[in-house]
Design a protein around this motif. Sequence first.
Motif, mmCIF file in Angstrom:
data_model
loop_
_atom_site.group_PDB
_atom_site.id
_atom_site.type_symbol
_atom_site.label_atom_id
_atom_site.label_comp_id
_atom_site.label_asym_id
_atom_site.label_seq_id
_atom_site.Cartn_x
_atom_site.Cartn_y
_atom_site.Cartn_z
ATOM 1 N N ALA A 165 0.803 -1.229 0.000
ATOM 2 C CA ALA A 165 0.000 0.000 0.000
ATOM 3 C C ALA A 165 0.833 1.275 0.000
ATOM 4 O O ALA A 165 0.333 2.330 -0.370
ATOM 5 C CB ALA A 165 -0.956 0.002 1.193
ATOM 6 N N GLY A 166 2.105 1.196 0.375
ATOM 7 C CA GLY A 166 2.938 2.382 0.421
ATOM 8 C C GLY A 166 3.523 2.786 -0.918
ATOM 9 O O GLY A 166 4.022 3.896 -1.075
ATOM 10 N N VAL B 172 -9.073 3.266 8.432
ATOM 11 C CA VAL B 172 -7.834 2.693 7.911
ATOM 12 C C VAL B 172 -6.992 2.176 9.069
ATOM 13 O O VAL B 172 -6.803 2.879 10.063
ATOM 14 C CB VAL B 172 -7.007 3.736 7.127
ATOM 15 C CG1 VAL B 172 -5.766 3.093 6.528
ATOM 16 C CG2 VAL B 172 -7.837 4.413 6.058
ATOM 17 N N ARG B 173 -6.484 0.959 8.924
ATOM 18 C CA ARG B 173 -5.512 0.386 9.867
ATOM 19 C C ARG B 173 -4.271 0.026 9.072
ATOM 20 O O ARG B 173 -4.376 -0.481 7.950
ATOM 21 C CB ARG B 173 -6.080 -0.875 10.524
ATOM 22 C CG ARG B 173 -7.325 -0.665 11.361
ATOM 23 C CD ARG B 173 -7.064 0.105 12.655
ATOM 24 N NE ARG B 173 -6.235 -0.626 13.575
ATOM 25 C CZ ARG B 173 -6.683 -1.370 14.577
ATOM 26 N NH1 ARG B 173 -7.973 -1.475 14.783
ATOM 27 N NH2 ARG B 173 -5.846 -1.992 15.365
ATOM 28 N N THR B 174 -3.108 0.297 9.634
ATOM 29 C CA THR B 174 -1.856 -0.019 8.949
ATOM 30 C C THR B 174 -1.057 -1.040 9.732
ATOM 31 O O THR B 174 -1.083 -1.062 10.968
ATOM 32 C CB THR B 174 -0.994 1.247 8.750
ATOM 33 O OG1 THR B 174 -0.670 1.797 10.027
ATOM 34 C CG2 THR B 174 -1.687 2.275 7.880
ATOM 35 N N TYR B 175 -0.336 -1.862 8.977
ATOM 36 C CA TYR B 175 0.535 -2.884 9.558
ATOM 37 C C TYR B 175 1.820 -2.928 8.743
ATOM 38 O O TYR B 175 1.775 -2.901 7.511
ATOM 39 C CB TYR B 175 -0.135 -4.261 9.516
ATOM 40 C CG TYR B 175 -1.388 -4.330 10.358
ATOM 41 C CD1 TYR B 175 -1.347 -4.806 11.654
ATOM 42 C CD2 TYR B 175 -2.610 -3.905 9.845
ATOM 43 C CE1 TYR B 175 -2.497 -4.853 12.435
ATOM 44 C CE2 TYR B 175 -3.762 -3.955 10.614
ATOM 45 C CZ TYR B 175 -3.694 -4.426 11.910
ATOM 46 O OH TYR B 175 -4.825 -4.473 12.670
ATOM 47 N N THR B 176 2.942 -2.999 9.452
ATOM 48 C CA THR B 176 4.227 -3.174 8.782
ATOM 49 C C THR B 176 4.458 -4.674 8.656
ATOM 50 O O THR B 176 4.554 -5.382 9.666
ATOM 51 C CB THR B 176 5.359 -2.511 9.586
ATOM 52 O OG1 THR B 176 5.055 -1.113 9.712
ATOM 53 C CG2 THR B 176 6.702 -2.689 8.884
ATOM 54 N N VAL B 177 4.510 -5.148 7.407
ATOM 55 C CA VAL B 177 4.602 -6.578 7.132
ATOM 56 C C VAL B 177 5.650 -6.805 6.054
ATOM 57 O O VAL B 177 5.628 -6.154 5.014
ATOM 58 C CB VAL B 177 3.238 -7.140 6.645
ATOM 59 C CG1 VAL B 177 3.312 -8.647 6.442
ATOM 60 C CG2 VAL B 177 2.120 -6.778 7.612
ATOM 61 N N TRP C 126 -1.024 -3.050 4.255
ATOM 62 C CA TRP C 126 0.224 -3.739 4.583
ATOM 63 C C TRP C 126 1.327 -3.202 3.689
ATOM 64 O O TRP C 126 1.146 -3.063 2.474
ATOM 65 C CB TRP C 126 0.105 -5.231 4.328
ATOM 66 C CG TRP C 126 -0.678 -6.021 5.317
ATOM 67 C CD1 TRP C 126 -1.480 -5.548 6.316
ATOM 68 C CD2 TRP C 126 -0.754 -7.439 5.382
ATOM 69 N NE1 TRP C 126 -2.048 -6.588 6.994
ATOM 70 C CE2 TRP C 126 -1.618 -7.768 6.449
ATOM 71 C CE3 TRP C 126 -0.191 -8.465 4.644
ATOM 72 C CZ2 TRP C 126 -1.919 -9.082 6.796
ATOM 73 C CZ3 TRP C 126 -0.489 -9.772 4.985
ATOM 74 C CH2 TRP C 126 -1.336 -10.072 6.050
ATOM 75 N N ASP C 127 2.471 -2.912 4.301
ATOM 76 C CA ASP C 127 3.659 -2.556 3.543
ATOM 77 C C ASP C 127 4.865 -2.756 4.449
ATOM 78 O O ASP C 127 4.743 -2.672 5.679
ATOM 79 C CB ASP C 127 3.597 -1.105 3.061
ATOM 80 C CG ASP C 127 4.508 -0.856 1.867
ATOM 81 O OD1 ASP C 127 3.988 -0.797 0.746
ATOM 82 O OD2 ASP C 127 5.733 -0.758 2.062
ATOM 83 N N CYS C 128 6.027 -2.997 3.852
ATOM 84 C CA CYS C 128 7.252 -3.147 4.637
ATOM 85 C C CYS C 128 7.844 -1.789 4.997
ATOM 86 O O CYS C 128 8.679 -1.687 5.887
ATOM 87 C CB CYS C 128 8.272 -4.024 3.908
ATOM 88 S SG CYS C 128 8.792 -3.370 2.321
#
Length: 109
Positions: free
Chosen positions: A20-21, A63-68, A42-44
Amino acid sequence: MYPQSGLKSIDGELCLITGAGGVLGRLFVLEFAKEGAHLVLWDCDTAANERTAQLARELGVEVRTYTVDLSKRQSIYDAAERVRAEVGDVSILVNNAGVTPGPKLIQTN
């Protein structure tokens, strides 16, 4: 929103978008946000993911974000478990991570 066209409305659906980034991911996010989907990003790259999330929030969606790190299987499993526990079941997946626009590898010199 699309009753005459036969397309499914995604208003209120929970959509997870990987990568997503990035440029293409951000476009997906904004289009889904315009249609009223709740988003899980999700994005690293945490900073890029948060920038995308802010743009979507400005359109009025959750919106919820996760570093994956999608190159690590356990990272995916851990994030998926967190999403289920914290947000709920995802109904739409846009698996965009690792997709790059441009010429096909075979066409490059």
